[in-house]
Design a protein around this motif. Sequence first.
Motif, PDB file in Angstrom:
ATOM      1  N   GLN A 257      86.980 -17.239  27.040  1.00 26.11           N
ATOM      2  CA  GLN A 257      86.763 -16.043  25.542  1.00 26.11           C
ATOM      3  C   GLN A 257      86.992 -14.000  26.888  1.00 26.11           C
ATOM      4  OE1 GLN A 257      82.933 -16.059  23.663  1.00 26.11           O
ATOM      5  NE2 GLN A 257      82.299 -18.285  24.578  1.00 26.11           N
ATOM      6  N   ALA A 258      86.693 -14.806  27.807  1.00 27.97           N
ATOM      7  CA  ALA A 258      86.183 -13.394  28.237  1.00 27.97           C
ATOM      8  C   ALA A 258      88.013 -12.642  28.729  1.00 27.97           C
ATOM      9  CB  ALA A 258      85.985 -13.111  29.482  1.00 27.97           C
ATOM     10  N   ILE A 259      88.870 -13.164  29.190  1.00 28.73           N
ATOM     11  CA  ILE A 259      90.097 -12.801  29.468  1.00 28.73           C
ATOM     12  C   ILE A 259      91.324 -13.139  28.251  1.00 28.73           C
ATOM     13  CG2 ILE A 259      89.533 -14.188  32.305  1.00 28.73           C
ATOM     14  CD1 ILE A 259      91.843 -15.571  31.045  1.00 28.73           C
ATOM     15  N   GLY A 260      90.968 -12.843  27.404  1.00 32.47           N
ATOM     16  CA  GLY A 260      91.738 -12.938  26.195  1.00 32.47           C
ATOM     17  C   GLY A 260      93.238 -13.013  26.754  1.00 32.47           C
ATOM     18  N   GLY A 261      94.238 -13.035  27.149  1.00 29.49           N
ATOM     19  CA  GLY A 261      95.461 -13.968  27.378  1.00 29.49           C
ATOM     20  C   GLY A 261      96.328 -13.690  28.621  1.00 29.49           C
ATOM     21  N   GLY A 262      94.962 -12.583  29.313  1.00 29.05           N
ATOM     22  CA  GLY A 262      95.132 -12.922  30.648  1.00 29.05           C
ATOM     23  C   GLY A 262      93.975 -10.714  31.610  1.00 29.05           C
ATOM     24  N   TRP A 263      94.428 -11.509  32.441  1.00 31.30           N
ATOM     25  CA  TRP A 263      93.422 -10.480  32.926  1.00 31.30           C
ATOM     26  C   TRP A 263      93.271 -10.072  34.532  1.00 31.30           C
ATOM     27  CZ3 TRP A 263      88.584  -9.512  36.048  1.00 31.30           C
ATOM     28  CH2 TRP A 263      87.695  -8.210  35.989  1.00 31.30           C
ATOM     29  N   GLN A 264      93.026  -8.956  35.192  1.00 29.76           N
ATOM     30  CA  GLN A 264      92.854  -8.549  36.052  1.00 29.76           C
ATOM     31  C   GLN A 264      91.956  -7.094  36.827  1.00 29.76           C
ATOM     32  OE1 GLN A 264      96.111  -6.494  39.117  1.00 29.76           O
ATOM     33  NE2 GLN A 264      96.431  -8.562  39.977  1.00 29.76           N
ATOM     34  N   GLY A 265      91.040  -8.015  37.861  1.00 25.64           N
ATOM     35  CA  GLY A 265      89.868  -6.529  37.379  1.00 25.64           C
ATOM     36  C   GLY A 265      89.471  -6.851  39.512  1.00 25.64           C
ATOM     37  N   THR A 266      88.092  -6.323  39.450  1.00 26.11           N
ATOM     38  CA  THR A 266      87.197  -6.449  40.634  1.00 26.11           C
ATOM     39  C   THR A 266      86.347  -8.013  40.010  1.00 26.11           C
ATOM     40  OG1 THR A 266      85.766  -5.143  40.446  1.00 26.11           O
ATOM     41  CG2 THR A 266      87.548  -4.367  41.122  1.00 26.11           C
ATOM     42  N   ALA A 267      85.429  -8.768  40.800  1.00 29.36           N
ATOM     43  CA  ALA A 267      84.516  -9.605  40.659  1.00 29.36           C
ATOM     44  C   ALA A 267      83.471  -8.728  39.372  1.00 29.36           C
ATOM     45  CB  ALA A 267      84.012  -9.956  42.121  1.00 29.36           C
ATOM     46  N   THR A 268      82.902  -7.274  40.248  1.00 31.33           N
ATOM     47  CA  THR A 268      82.296  -6.122  39.181  1.00 31.33           C
ATOM     48  C   THR A 268      82.502  -6.405  37.903  1.00 31.33           C
ATOM     49  OG1 THR A 268      81.505  -5.318  40.985  1.00 31.33           O
ATOM     50  CG2 THR A 268      81.086  -4.422  39.615  1.00 31.33           C
ATOM     51  N   GLU A 269      83.775  -6.098  37.664  1.00 29.42           N
ATOM     52  CA  GLU A 269      83.927  -5.812  36.500  1.00 29.42           C
ATOM     53  C   GLU A 269      84.163  -7.342  35.546  1.00 29.42           C
ATOM     54  OE1 GLU A 269      87.049  -2.153  37.312  1.00 29.42           O
ATOM     55  OE2 GLU A 269      87.707  -4.540  37.223  1.00 29.42           O
ATOM     56  N   LEU A 270      84.509  -8.193  35.941  1.00 29.71           N
ATOM     57  CA  LEU A 270      84.444  -9.224  35.531  1.00 29.71           C
ATOM     58  C   LEU A 270      82.821  -9.932  35.296  1.00 29.71           C
ATOM     59  CD1 LEU A 270      85.737 -12.230  33.812  1.00 29.71           C
ATOM     60  CD2 LEU A 270      85.578 -13.149  36.804  1.00 29.71           C
ATOM     61  N   LEU A 271      82.375  -9.738  35.464  1.00 30.89           N
ATOM     62  CA  LEU A 271      80.704  -9.671  35.964  1.00 30.89           C
ATOM     63  C   LEU A 271      80.457  -9.014  34.456  1.00 30.89           C
ATOM     64  CD1 LEU A 271      78.339 -11.612  36.413  1.00 30.89           C
ATOM     65  CD2 LEU A 271      77.828  -9.389  38.059  1.00 30.89           C
ATOM     66  N   GLU A 272      80.494  -7.495  33.927  1.00 28.29           N
ATOM     67  CA  GLU A 272      80.540  -7.332  33.294  1.00 28.29           C
ATOM     68  C   GLU A 272      80.739  -7.656  31.809  1.00 28.29           C
ATOM     69  OE1 GLU A 272      82.094  -2.807  33.599  1.00 28.29           O
ATOM     70  OE2 GLU A 272      80.339  -2.581  35.880  1.00 28.29           O
ATOM     71  N   ARG A 273      81.920  -7.847  31.997  1.00 23.34           N
ATOM     72  CA  ARG A 273      82.831  -8.317  29.987  1.00 23.34           C
ATOM     73  C   ARG A 273      81.598  -9.827  30.297  1.00 23.34           C
ATOM     74  NH1 ARG A 273      88.930  -8.951  29.592  1.00 23.34           N
ATOM     75  NH2 ARG A 273      89.238  -6.779  29.534  1.00 23.34           N
ATOM     76  N   LEU A 274      81.471 -10.423  31.321  1.00 21.30           N
ATOM     77  CA  LEU A 274      81.304 -11.856  31.260  1.00 21.30           C
ATOM     78  C   LEU A 274      79.171 -11.842  30.307  1.00 21.30           C
ATOM     79  CD1 LEU A 274      82.007 -14.276  34.395  1.00 21.30           C
ATOM     80  CD2 LEU A 274      82.467 -14.574  32.249  1.00 21.30           C
ATOM     81  N   ARG A 275      78.930 -10.804  30.617  1.00 17.60           N
ATOM     82  CA  ARG A 275      77.232  -9.990  30.403  1.00 17.60           C
ATOM     83  C   ARG A 275      77.208  -9.537  28.938  1.00 17.60           C
ATOM     84  NH1 ARG A 275      74.523  -8.459  36.532  1.00 17.60           N
ATOM     85  NH2 ARG A 275      74.243 -11.311  36.553  1.00 17.60           N
ATOM     86  N   ARG A 276      78.547  -9.463  28.712  1.00 17.07           N
ATOM     87  CA  ARG A 276      78.712  -8.783  27.183  1.00 17.07           C
ATOM     88  C   ARG A 276      78.553  -9.930  26.746  1.00 17.07           C
ATOM     89  NH1 ARG A 276      83.486  -5.302  28.315  1.00 17.07           N
ATOM     90  NH2 ARG A 276      82.857  -3.728  29.075  1.00 17.07           N
ATOM     91  N   LEU A 277      78.899 -11.275  26.775  1.00 15.56           N
ATOM     92  CA  LEU A 277      79.068 -12.679  26.751  1.00 15.56           C
ATOM     93  C   LEU A 277      77.582 -13.353  26.518  1.00 15.56           C
ATOM     94  CD1 LEU A 277      82.462 -13.416  26.848  1.00 15.56           C
ATOM     95  CD2 LEU A 277      81.847 -12.953  24.520  1.00 15.56           C
ATOM     96  N   ASP A 278      77.159 -13.177  27.427  1.00 14.38           N
ATOM     97  CA  ASP A 278      75.922 -13.442  27.838  1.00 14.38           C
ATOM     98  C   ASP A 278      75.740 -12.837  28.665  1.00 14.38           C
ATOM     99  OD1 ASP A 278      73.906 -15.142  28.849  1.00 14.38           O
ATOM    100  OD2 ASP A 278      75.154 -16.787  29.644  1.00 14.38           O
ATOM    101  N   PRO A 279      73.893 -12.503  28.264  1.00 18.61           N
ATOM    102  CA  PRO A 279      73.251 -11.070  29.121  1.00 18.61           C
ATOM    103  C   PRO A 279      72.155 -11.699  30.748  1.00 18.61           C
ATOM    104  CG  PRO A 279      73.209 -10.712  27.415  1.00 18.61           C
ATOM    105  CD  PRO A 279      73.753 -11.811  26.710  1.00 18.61           C
ATOM    106  N   GLU A 280      72.141 -13.326  29.774  1.00 18.82           N
ATOM    107  CA  GLU A 280      71.310 -13.875  30.977  1.00 18.82           C
ATOM    108  C   GLU A 280      72.095 -14.145  32.069  1.00 18.82           C
ATOM    109  OE1 GLU A 280      68.101 -13.341  30.808  1.00 18.82           O
ATOM    110  OE2 GLU A 280      68.729 -12.393  29.480  1.00 18.82           O
ATOM    111  N   LEU A 281      72.987 -14.040  32.222  1.00 22.57           N
ATOM    112  CA  LEU A 281      74.678 -14.632  33.174  1.00 22.57           C
ATOM    113  C   LEU A 281      73.706 -14.605  34.533  1.00 22.57           C
ATOM    114  CD1 LEU A 281      77.107 -16.585  33.303  1.00 22.57           C
ATOM    115  CD2 LEU A 281      77.976 -14.304  33.721  1.00 22.57           C
ATOM    116  N   PRO A 282      73.352 -15.635  35.546  1.00 23.79           N
ATOM    117  CA  PRO A 282      72.584 -15.467  36.802  1.00 23.79           C
ATOM    118  C   PRO A 282      73.424 -15.228  38.568  1.00 23.79           C
ATOM    119  CG  PRO A 282      72.952 -18.090  35.815  1.00 23.79           C
ATOM    120  CD  PRO A 282      73.446 -17.529  34.972  1.00 23.79           C
ATOM    121  N   TYR A 283      74.369 -14.588  38.507  1.00 24.31           N
ATOM    122  CA  TYR A 283      75.295 -14.277  39.152  1.00 24.31           C
ATOM    123  C   TYR A 283      75.229 -12.850  39.525  1.00 24.31           C
ATOM    124  CZ  TYR A 283      77.034 -18.657  37.819  1.00 24.31           C
ATOM    125  OH  TYR A 283      77.224 -20.317  38.084  1.00 24.31           O
TER     126      TYR A 283
END
Length: 363
Positions: A257-283
Amino acid sequence: MDRDKIITAAELMDMQFLPRSTVVDGMLPAGCYILAGAPKVGKSFLMAQLCWCVATGTPFLGQPTHRSQVLYLSLEDTGERVQGRLIRMFGVEHPVGRLHLKFGTDLRGRDLLAMLEGFFMGHPSVRLVVIDTFQRVREGSGAQYSYQSDYEEIRPFKEFTDIHDVALILVHHTRKNTESENSFDRISGTNGLLGAADGAFLLYREKGRVILDQTGRDLPGQRMILDFDPQRCLWTVVSREAEIAEPPEPLLDLVDQAIGGGWQGTATELLERLRRLDPELPYRANTLTRKLNALTRRLKEEKGIEYWKSRRPESRQLTFLRTEDEEEDEERDDDDDDDDSAPAGEIPSLPSLGSESGGDGDG
């Protein structure tokens, strides 16, 4: 990865190993395999069917194939016999330039692999090689076979598949009598053969049925009941035992869901995107990267997402790319390969060329 280097578990977790090619979904990834069966049980018909299906991109035993160039060494048959077999099985309307054939060889072991190296220089898109039979290319004599000698005979073929990211099947025989409860103990020879290979397929008759068992390091153990059509000489699946599926992994859906058609960035930036979908993400950022390393293969197989890491001066970048339909590109590549292919039965012996394996470490 340098096999001679000693590393820590933390360094291992930070590495990413890119997935190997898959030839038949759920059944045949790249690697070295043994297909064993009694004489006249139908091994050669099964292998001819596999080669044809992969070369044409049609399903094999109900499983999707990834169309590619194929090399079939039919060393106990003549060209005339295989021609008749293929026409009987598939007709004459679909000549397949992606299926390459060779009949007979005096080469054995590493000498045979040197010849294959030359063939691969001109046909780098080959993803399946079948050698029918293994006995015709073994270096030792029966009186010398032991666990060590069997292991050492398979090992070069295994190394070849690692270098070229190809599935290679060695057709072999079974012994007549065994009281072992493990069906794979029927394979003729010692356990050194299976110990060195990535897996095995066993084709045999039992209680009026024909069964195909499979086992291996990177493929699920499963059993299929097969039926043989004597008119067309084709195998079909009557039933297949349920496979043990991998446990569900919610992170796969979140990344999808987070990457759409494709995505590039840092792990921190990806984590921010993922936590918008799941605020309780344990990483955390570093543990997320480690988890993604372990999910590289499943991202590709289950979500159609290519994932890899790269380094830039200022940061490490994560890249996600949707896998697109490569049918037209494959057609173009296949046409190019056909232009410089050797005639059937003639394989050029050229200087060998090594290539790197699919693993890509990033500590």
